[in-house]
Design a protein around this motif. Structure first.
Motif, mmCIF file in Angstrom:
data_model
loop_
_atom_site.group_PDB
_atom_site.id
_atom_site.type_symbol
_atom_site.label_atom_id
_atom_site.label_comp_id
_atom_site.label_asym_id
_atom_site.label_seq_id
_atom_site.Cartn_x
_atom_site.Cartn_y
_atom_site.Cartn_z
ATOM 1 N N MET A 111 -17.981 19.412 -21.001
ATOM 2 C CA MET A 111 -17.693 20.667 -20.304
ATOM 3 C C MET A 111 -16.781 21.528 -21.169
ATOM 4 S SD MET A 111 -15.665 21.270 -16.679
ATOM 5 C CE MET A 111 -16.576 19.977 -15.841
ATOM 6 N N HIS A 156 -13.599 17.597 -20.041
ATOM 7 C CA HIS A 156 -13.402 19.032 -19.813
ATOM 8 C C HIS A 156 -12.481 19.540 -20.927
ATOM 9 C CE1 HIS A 156 -11.890 22.232 -16.655
ATOM 10 N NE2 HIS A 156 -12.278 22.784 -17.787
ATOM 11 N N ILE A 174 -13.791 22.327 -9.117
ATOM 12 C CA ILE A 174 -12.610 21.535 -9.443
ATOM 13 C C ILE A 174 -11.421 22.234 -8.803
ATOM 14 C CG2 ILE A 174 -11.212 20.463 -11.242
ATOM 15 C CD1 ILE A 174 -13.577 20.828 -13.150
ATOM 16 N N ASN A 198 -14.623 25.308 -21.785
ATOM 17 C CA ASN A 198 -13.837 26.226 -20.967
ATOM 18 C C ASN A 198 -13.055 27.167 -21.876
ATOM 19 O OD1 ASN A 198 -11.555 27.292 -19.475
ATOM 20 N ND2 ASN A 198 -11.855 25.712 -17.950
ATOM 21 N N ALA A 203 -17.287 25.808 -17.627
ATOM 22 C CA ALA A 203 -16.332 26.116 -16.564
ATOM 23 C C ALA A 203 -15.921 27.586 -16.643
ATOM 24 C CB ALA A 203 -15.101 25.217 -16.688
ATOM 25 N N ARG A 222 -9.333 16.412 -18.328
ATOM 26 C CA ARG A 222 -9.197 17.727 -18.963
ATOM 27 C C ARG A 222 -8.241 17.619 -20.142
ATOM 28 N NH1 ARG A 222 -7.093 23.601 -16.538
ATOM 29 N NH2 ARG A 222 -8.937 24.757 -17.189
ATOM 30 N N ALA A 259 -13.521 26.300 -12.558
ATOM 31 C CA ALA A 259 -12.358 25.682 -13.192
ATOM 32 C C ALA A 259 -11.183 25.618 -12.218
ATOM 33 C CB ALA A 259 -11.966 26.481 -14.432
ATOM 34 N N VAL A 302 -19.442 25.465 -13.458
ATOM 35 C CA VAL A 302 -18.317 24.768 -12.839
ATOM 36 C C VAL A 302 -17.209 25.767 -12.536
ATOM 37 C CG1 VAL A 302 -16.553 22.979 -13.183
ATOM 38 C CG2 VAL A 302 -18.881 22.642 -14.071
ATOM 39 N N GLU A 359 -10.469 14.608 -11.385
ATOM 40 C CA GLU A 359 -10.245 15.002 -12.766
ATOM 41 C C GLU A 359 -8.777 14.783 -13.087
ATOM 42 O OE1 GLU A 359 -11.895 18.674 -14.731
ATOM 43 O OE2 GLU A 359 -9.760 19.246 -14.788
#
Length: 370
Positions: A301, A265, A52, A303, A324, A230, A22, A20, A176
Protein backbone atom coordinates in the motif's frame (compact mmCIF):
# COMPACT_ATOMS: atom_id res chain seq x y z
CA UNK A 1 -4.39 -3.33 -16.82
CA UNK A 2 -4.98 -3.22 -13.08
CA UNK A 3 -7.47 -0.55 -12.09
CA UNK A 4 -8.25 1.22 -8.83
CA UNK A 5 -11.68 -0.39 -9.06
CA UNK A 6 -10.55 -4.00 -9.34
CA UNK A 7 -11.13 -6.23 -6.30
CA UNK A 8 -8.24 -7.70 -4.34
CA UNK A 9 -7.79 -10.35 -1.70
CA UNK A 10 -5.68 -8.80 1.07
CA UNK A 11 -4.85 -11.43 3.63
CA UNK A 12 -8.19 -12.57 5.02
CA UNK A 13 -9.96 -9.50 3.65
CA UNK A 14 -11.69 -9.37 0.28
CA UNK A 15 -11.62 -5.75 -0.88
CA UNK A 16 -13.98 -4.60 -3.66
CA UNK A 17 -11.51 -1.95 -4.85
CA UNK A 18 -7.92 -0.77 -4.34
CA UNK A 19 -8.83 2.58 -2.74
CA UNK A 20 -7.99 2.85 0.96
CA UNK A 21 -9.01 5.60 3.34
CA UNK A 22 -5.83 6.57 5.20
CA UNK A 23 -5.81 7.24 8.95
CA UNK A 24 -6.94 10.83 9.61
CA UNK A 25 -6.82 12.33 13.09
CA UNK A 26 -9.92 14.49 13.62
CA UNK A 27 -10.00 15.10 17.42
CA UNK A 28 -13.69 14.42 17.89
CA UNK A 29 -13.61 11.78 20.62
CA UNK A 30 -13.98 13.51 24.02
CA UNK A 31 -12.44 11.44 26.83
CA UNK A 32 -11.10 9.16 24.10
CA UNK A 33 -14.60 7.74 23.49
CA UNK A 34 -15.83 7.27 19.88
CA UNK A 35 -19.17 9.00 19.37
CA UNK A 36 -22.28 8.33 17.25
CA UNK A 37 -21.10 11.15 14.97
CA UNK A 38 -17.88 9.20 14.38
CA UNK A 39 -19.95 6.15 13.45
CA UNK A 40 -21.75 8.21 10.81
CA UNK A 41 -18.46 9.68 9.54
CA UNK A 42 -16.92 6.27 8.90
CA UNK A 43 -20.16 4.77 7.55
CA UNK A 44 -20.40 7.59 4.99
CA UNK A 45 -17.03 6.47 3.63
CA UNK A 46 -17.70 2.73 3.64
CA UNK A 47 -17.39 2.41 -0.14
CA UNK A 48 -13.60 2.50 0.23
CA UNK A 49 -11.96 -0.87 -0.31
CA UNK A 50 -10.71 -0.53 3.26
CA UNK A 51 -11.15 2.12 5.93
CA UNK A 52 -8.26 2.62 8.34
CA UNK A 53 -9.31 4.50 11.43
CA UNK A 54 -7.66 7.54 12.84
CA UNK A 55 -4.76 6.60 15.12
CA UNK A 56 -6.15 5.06 18.31
CA UNK A 57 -4.23 4.91 21.57
CA UNK A 58 -3.66 1.42 22.96
CA UNK A 59 -3.40 2.76 26.55
CA UNK A 60 -3.85 6.03 28.40
CA UNK A 61 -0.04 6.30 28.40
CA UNK A 62 -0.11 6.08 24.61
CA UNK A 63 -2.38 9.14 24.33
CA UNK A 64 -0.75 12.21 22.84
CA UNK A 65 -3.47 14.62 21.75
CA UNK A 66 -6.74 15.82 23.23
CA UNK A 67 -9.95 14.18 22.01
CA UNK A 68 -8.35 11.36 20.04
CA UNK A 69 -9.92 7.92 20.54
CA UNK A 70 -8.62 5.11 22.71
CA UNK A 71 -8.94 1.35 22.75
CA UNK A 72 -8.44 0.50 26.39
CA UNK A 73 -11.62 1.12 28.42
CA UNK A 74 -15.16 -0.23 28.32
CA UNK A 75 -16.67 3.02 27.01
CA UNK A 76 -14.05 3.28 24.27
CA UNK A 77 -14.59 -0.31 23.19
CA UNK A 78 -18.37 0.16 23.16
CA UNK A 79 -17.98 3.30 21.09
CA UNK A 80 -15.86 1.53 18.51
CA UNK A 81 -18.30 -1.39 18.37
CA UNK A 82 -20.99 1.06 17.25
CA UNK A 83 -18.62 2.42 14.58
CA UNK A 84 -17.82 -1.00 13.12
CA UNK A 85 -21.49 -1.95 13.16
CA UNK A 86 -22.38 1.18 11.17
CA UNK A 87 -19.64 0.47 8.63
CA UNK A 88 -20.62 -3.18 8.27
CA UNK A 89 -24.26 -2.21 7.78
CA UNK A 90 -23.09 -0.42 4.63
CA UNK A 91 -20.98 -3.43 3.55
CA UNK A 92 -17.68 -1.73 4.43
CA UNK A 93 -14.46 -3.11 5.89
CA UNK A 94 -12.58 -1.30 8.64
CA UNK A 95 -9.23 -1.74 10.39
CA UNK A 96 -8.13 0.13 13.51
CA UNK A 97 -4.73 1.78 13.69
CA UNK A 98 -2.99 0.86 16.96
CA UNK A 99 -1.04 3.81 18.34
CA UNK A 100 1.38 4.67 21.09
CA UNK A 101 2.68 8.21 20.70
CA UNK A 102 5.72 7.77 22.94
CA UNK A 103 7.36 11.16 23.50
CA UNK A 104 4.87 13.10 21.35
CA UNK A 105 2.66 13.94 24.30
CA UNK A 106 2.21 16.36 27.18
CA UNK A 107 1.97 15.84 30.92
CA UNK A 108 -1.58 17.21 30.85
CA UNK A 109 -2.56 14.25 28.65
CA UNK A 110 -0.77 11.59 30.69
CA UNK A 111 -2.18 9.57 33.62
CA UNK A 112 -1.46 11.40 36.90
CA UNK A 113 0.52 14.00 34.97
CA UNK A 114 3.43 11.61 34.43
CA UNK A 115 6.18 12.25 31.90
CA UNK A 116 5.66 10.78 28.42
CA UNK A 117 7.81 7.75 27.68
CA UNK A 118 10.37 7.34 24.91
CA UNK A 119 13.34 5.22 23.85
CA UNK A 120 15.63 7.92 25.24
CA UNK A 121 15.13 11.09 27.25
CA UNK A 122 15.25 13.26 24.14
CA UNK A 123 12.44 15.76 23.63
CA UNK A 124 10.62 16.02 20.32
CA UNK A 125 10.78 19.51 18.86
CA UNK A 126 7.15 19.47 17.82
CA UNK A 127 3.76 20.35 19.24
CA UNK A 128 0.73 18.51 20.46
CA UNK A 129 -2.90 19.48 21.04
CA UNK A 130 -4.34 20.04 24.52
CA UNK A 131 -7.55 21.52 25.83
CA UNK A 132 -7.33 23.98 28.73
CA UNK A 133 -10.46 25.52 30.24
CA UNK A 134 -12.46 24.38 27.24
CA UNK A 135 -10.08 25.91 24.72
CA UNK A 136 -7.95 23.77 22.42
CA UNK A 137 -4.42 24.86 21.55
CA UNK A 138 -1.14 23.49 20.24
CA UNK A 139 1.69 23.42 22.79
CA UNK A 140 5.27 22.05 22.82
CA UNK A 141 5.57 18.43 23.85
CA UNK A 142 6.83 17.63 27.35
CA UNK A 143 10.27 16.28 28.14
CA UNK A 144 10.03 12.45 28.10
CA UNK A 145 11.66 9.82 30.26
CA UNK A 146 13.47 6.82 28.82
CA UNK A 147 11.68 3.49 29.11
CA UNK A 148 13.47 0.88 31.20
CA UNK A 149 14.22 -2.36 29.39
CA UNK A 150 12.04 -4.14 31.95
CA UNK A 151 9.05 -2.06 30.81
CA UNK A 152 9.22 -3.08 27.16
CA UNK A 153 7.42 -6.43 27.59
CA UNK A 154 4.53 -4.38 29.01
CA UNK A 155 4.48 -2.24 25.86
CA UNK A 156 4.35 -5.38 23.72
CA UNK A 157 1.54 -6.77 25.88
CA UNK A 158 -0.40 -3.52 25.51
CA UNK A 159 -0.34 -3.83 21.72
CA UNK A 160 -1.38 -7.48 21.90
CA UNK A 161 -4.19 -6.69 24.33
CA UNK A 162 -5.50 -3.84 22.18
CA UNK A 163 -5.41 -6.01 19.05
CA UNK A 164 -7.38 -8.74 20.81
CA UNK A 165 -10.10 -6.34 21.93
CA UNK A 166 -10.19 -4.63 18.54
CA UNK A 167 -11.16 -7.91 16.92
CA UNK A 168 -13.13 -9.78 19.58
CA UNK A 169 -14.87 -6.90 21.36
CA UNK A 170 -15.13 -4.10 18.79
CA UNK A 171 -15.67 -6.15 15.63
CA UNK A 172 -12.93 -4.65 13.49
CA UNK A 173 -11.94 -6.53 10.34
CA UNK A 174 -8.24 -5.99 10.96
CA UNK A 175 -5.60 -3.97 12.76
CA UNK A 176 -2.78 -1.73 11.56
CA UNK A 177 0.22 -1.17 13.82
CA UNK A 178 1.36 2.44 13.60
CA UNK A 179 5.11 2.23 13.13
CA UNK A 180 5.45 5.59 11.39
CA UNK A 181 5.47 9.39 11.71
CA UNK A 182 7.76 9.74 14.71
CA UNK A 183 5.62 7.91 17.25
CA UNK A 184 6.90 5.32 19.72
CA UNK A 185 7.85 2.44 17.43
CA UNK A 186 9.35 4.82 14.88
CA UNK A 187 11.22 6.56 17.70
CA UNK A 188 12.90 3.26 18.50
CA UNK A 189 13.78 2.73 14.84
CA UNK A 190 15.41 6.09 14.15
CA UNK A 191 18.85 7.21 15.28
CA UNK A 192 17.82 10.76 16.16
CA UNK A 193 15.43 9.61 18.87
CA UNK A 194 17.01 6.31 19.97
CA UNK A 195 20.27 6.73 21.86
CA UNK A 196 20.02 3.59 23.93
CA UNK A 197 22.99 1.36 24.63
CA UNK A 198 21.12 -1.82 25.48
CA UNK A 199 19.51 -4.50 23.30
CA UNK A 200 17.04 -1.92 21.93
CA UNK A 201 19.52 0.65 20.68
CA UNK A 202 22.61 1.07 18.55
CA UNK A 203 22.54 -1.46 15.71
CA UNK A 204 19.79 -1.78 13.15
CA UNK A 205 18.81 -5.14 14.63
CA UNK A 206 18.49 -3.63 18.09
CA UNK A 207 16.56 -0.54 17.03
CA UNK A 208 14.10 -2.70 15.07
CA UNK A 209 13.64 -5.13 17.94
CA UNK A 210 10.62 -3.52 19.62
CA UNK A 211 8.68 -3.05 16.38
CA UNK A 212 9.28 -6.68 15.43
CA UNK A 213 8.36 -7.94 18.89
CA UNK A 214 5.11 -5.97 18.68
CA UNK A 215 4.35 -7.27 15.20
CA UNK A 216 4.95 -10.90 16.19
CA UNK A 217 2.76 -10.48 19.27
CA UNK A 218 -0.10 -8.91 17.32
CA UNK A 219 0.11 -11.53 14.57
CA UNK A 220 0.14 -14.24 17.22
CA UNK A 221 -3.04 -12.77 18.68
CA UNK A 222 -5.17 -11.97 15.61
CA UNK A 223 -3.36 -13.61 12.68
CA UNK A 224 -1.15 -12.15 9.98
CA UNK A 225 -4.01 -12.12 7.48
CA UNK A 226 -5.76 -9.42 9.49
CA UNK A 227 -2.68 -7.38 10.42
CA UNK A 228 -0.95 -4.52 8.63
CA UNK A 229 1.81 -2.10 9.56
CA UNK A 230 2.49 1.50 8.61
CA UNK A 231 6.07 2.66 8.01
CA UNK A 232 7.55 6.04 7.02
CA UNK A 233 11.23 5.62 6.12
CA UNK A 234 12.15 9.29 5.68
CA UNK A 235 9.34 11.48 6.95
CA UNK A 236 10.60 14.17 9.35
CA UNK A 237 7.24 14.21 11.15
CA UNK A 238 7.55 14.77 14.89
CA UNK A 239 11.28 15.46 14.73
CA UNK A 240 12.69 12.06 13.76
CA UNK A 241 15.24 11.03 11.19
CA UNK A 242 17.64 8.17 10.66
CA UNK A 243 21.28 8.45 9.62
CA UNK A 244 20.90 5.68 7.02
CA UNK A 245 17.26 4.68 6.46
CA UNK A 246 17.66 2.41 3.43
CA UNK A 247 19.38 -0.53 5.16
CA UNK A 248 17.27 0.00 8.27
CA UNK A 249 13.95 -0.35 6.49
CA UNK A 250 15.11 -3.08 4.15
CA UNK A 251 16.06 -5.07 7.25
CA UNK A 252 12.66 -4.34 8.81
CA UNK A 253 10.65 -5.50 5.80
CA UNK A 254 12.74 -8.65 5.39
CA UNK A 255 12.02 -9.52 9.02
CA UNK A 256 8.31 -8.78 8.51
CA UNK A 257 8.10 -11.02 5.44
CA UNK A 258 7.62 -14.36 7.30
CA UNK A 259 4.71 -13.01 9.35
CA UNK A 260 2.16 -13.36 6.55
CA UNK A 261 0.89 -9.80 6.92
CA UNK A 262 -2.18 -8.60 5.04
CA UNK A 263 -0.37 -5.46 3.89
CA UNK A 264 2.50 -3.02 4.37
CA UNK A 265 1.46 0.64 4.33
CA UNK A 266 4.36 2.80 3.13
CA UNK A 267 4.45 6.59 3.36
CA UNK A 268 6.57 7.91 0.52
CA UNK A 269 8.47 11.09 1.36
CA UNK A 270 7.28 13.49 4.06
CA UNK A 271 3.86 12.77 5.51
CA UNK A 272 1.46 15.30 4.01
CA UNK A 273 4.38 17.03 2.31
CA UNK A 274 6.84 16.52 -0.55
CA UNK A 275 7.11 13.04 -1.97
CA UNK A 276 10.85 13.44 -2.42
CA UNK A 277 13.17 14.99 0.16
CA UNK A 278 16.44 16.18 -1.42
CA UNK A 279 18.65 15.41 1.57
CA UNK A 280 16.87 12.12 2.31
CA UNK A 281 16.79 10.06 -0.90
CA UNK A 282 15.11 6.69 -0.61
CA UNK A 283 14.58 3.82 -3.05
CA UNK A 284 11.05 2.50 -2.51
CA UNK A 285 11.37 -0.07 -5.29
CA UNK A 286 14.40 -1.55 -3.53
CA UNK A 287 12.35 -1.66 -0.34
CA UNK A 288 9.52 -3.52 -2.05
CA UNK A 289 12.00 -5.86 -3.73
CA UNK A 290 13.63 -6.62 -0.36
CA UNK A 291 10.22 -7.57 1.05
CA UNK A 292 9.26 -9.75 -1.93
CA UNK A 293 12.65 -11.44 -2.14
CA UNK A 294 12.31 -12.43 1.52
CA UNK A 295 8.99 -14.12 0.72
CA UNK A 296 6.67 -11.30 1.75
CA UNK A 297 3.30 -11.69 0.05
CA UNK A 298 1.31 -8.93 1.75
CA UNK A 299 -0.29 -6.23 -0.37
CA UNK A 300 1.90 -3.16 -0.94
CA UNK A 301 0.00 0.00 0.00
CA UNK A 302 1.40 3.39 -1.02
CA UNK A 303 0.53 6.76 0.47
CA UNK A 304 1.25 10.48 0.14
CA UNK A 305 -0.21 12.91 -2.35
CA UNK A 306 -1.71 10.43 -4.81
CA UNK A 307 -4.40 11.50 -7.25
CA UNK A 308 -6.27 9.17 -9.59
CA UNK A 309 -3.73 9.35 -12.42
CA UNK A 310 -0.75 8.73 -10.15
CA UNK A 311 -2.57 5.87 -8.42
CA UNK A 312 -3.49 4.16 -11.68
CA UNK A 313 0.08 4.54 -12.91
CA UNK A 314 1.49 2.96 -9.72
CA UNK A 315 -0.91 0.02 -10.00
CA UNK A 316 -0.16 -0.48 -13.70
CA UNK A 317 3.59 -0.43 -13.06
CA UNK A 318 3.31 -2.98 -10.26
CA UNK A 319 4.62 -0.40 -7.78
CA UNK A 320 1.52 -0.76 -5.61
CA UNK A 321 -1.40 -3.06 -4.93
CA UNK A 322 -3.39 -0.52 -2.89
CA UNK A 323 -3.38 3.28 -2.75
CA UNK A 324 -4.28 5.20 0.39
CA UNK A 325 -5.98 8.59 0.06
CA UNK A 326 -6.10 10.96 3.04
CA UNK A 327 -7.40 14.53 2.77
CA UNK A 328 -9.61 13.82 -0.28
CA UNK A 329 -11.66 11.49 1.94
CA UNK A 330 -12.24 14.29 4.45
CA UNK A 331 -14.34 16.32 2.04
CA UNK A 332 -15.52 13.50 -0.25
CA UNK A 333 -17.33 10.73 1.60
CA UNK A 334 -18.08 9.21 -1.82
CA UNK A 335 -14.50 9.51 -3.08
CA UNK A 336 -14.61 6.08 -4.72
CA UNK A 337 -17.59 7.03 -6.88
CA UNK A 338 -16.14 10.45 -7.69
CA UNK A 339 -12.92 8.83 -8.89
CA UNK A 340 -14.89 6.27 -10.86
CA UNK A 341 -16.92 8.95 -12.65
CA UNK A 342 -14.07 11.44 -12.98
CA UNK A 343 -16.23 13.90 -11.05
CA UNK A 344 -14.93 17.06 -9.39
CA UNK A 345 -13.89 16.78 -5.75
CA UNK A 346 -15.25 18.89 -2.92
CA UNK A 347 -12.67 21.22 -1.40
CA UNK A 348 -11.89 20.66 2.27
CA UNK A 349 -12.12 23.25 5.01
CA UNK A 350 -8.83 23.23 6.92
CA UNK A 351 -10.36 25.09 9.85
CA UNK A 352 -12.50 22.05 10.68
CA UNK A 353 -9.80 19.37 10.43
CA UNK A 354 -9.19 19.11 14.18
CA UNK A 355 -11.96 19.23 16.74
CA UNK A 356 -15.44 20.65 16.47
CA UNK A 357 -18.72 19.07 15.53
CA UNK A 358 -20.59 18.06 12.40
CA UNK A 359 -19.38 21.00 10.30
CA UNK A 360 -16.54 19.87 8.07
CA UNK A 361 -16.98 16.32 9.34
CA UNK A 362 -20.24 14.69 8.29
CA UNK A 363 -21.82 17.47 6.22
CA UNK A 364 -19.86 17.25 2.96
CA UNK A 365 -22.23 16.52 0.05
CA UNK A 366 -22.19 13.29 -1.97
CA UNK A 367 -22.92 12.99 -5.67
CA UNK A 368 -26.46 12.42 -6.84
CA UNK A 369 -27.16 8.88 -7.97
CA UNK A 370 -26.21 8.31 -11.58
Amino acid sequence: MTSLFDPLQVGKLHLPNRIVMAPLTRNRAPEAIPTPMMAEYYAQRASAGLLITEATAITAEGQGYADVPGLYGTEQLDGWRAVTAAVHERQGRIAVQLWHVGRVSHVDLQPDGQLPVAPSAVAAHTKTYVIKDGVGKFVPTSEPRALEATELPRIVHDYRHAARHAMSTCGFDGVEVHGANGYLLDQFLKTSSNRRRDDYGGTIENRARLLLEVMRAVVGEVGGGRTGVRLSPVTPANDVQDDDPQPLFEYVVRELAPLGLAYLHIIEGATGGPREIPDRPFDYKALRDAYRSAGGKGAWMVNNGYDKAMAEQALAAGAADLVAFGKPFISNPDLVERLRRGAALNEWDKTTFYGGGAKGYIDYPALQAA
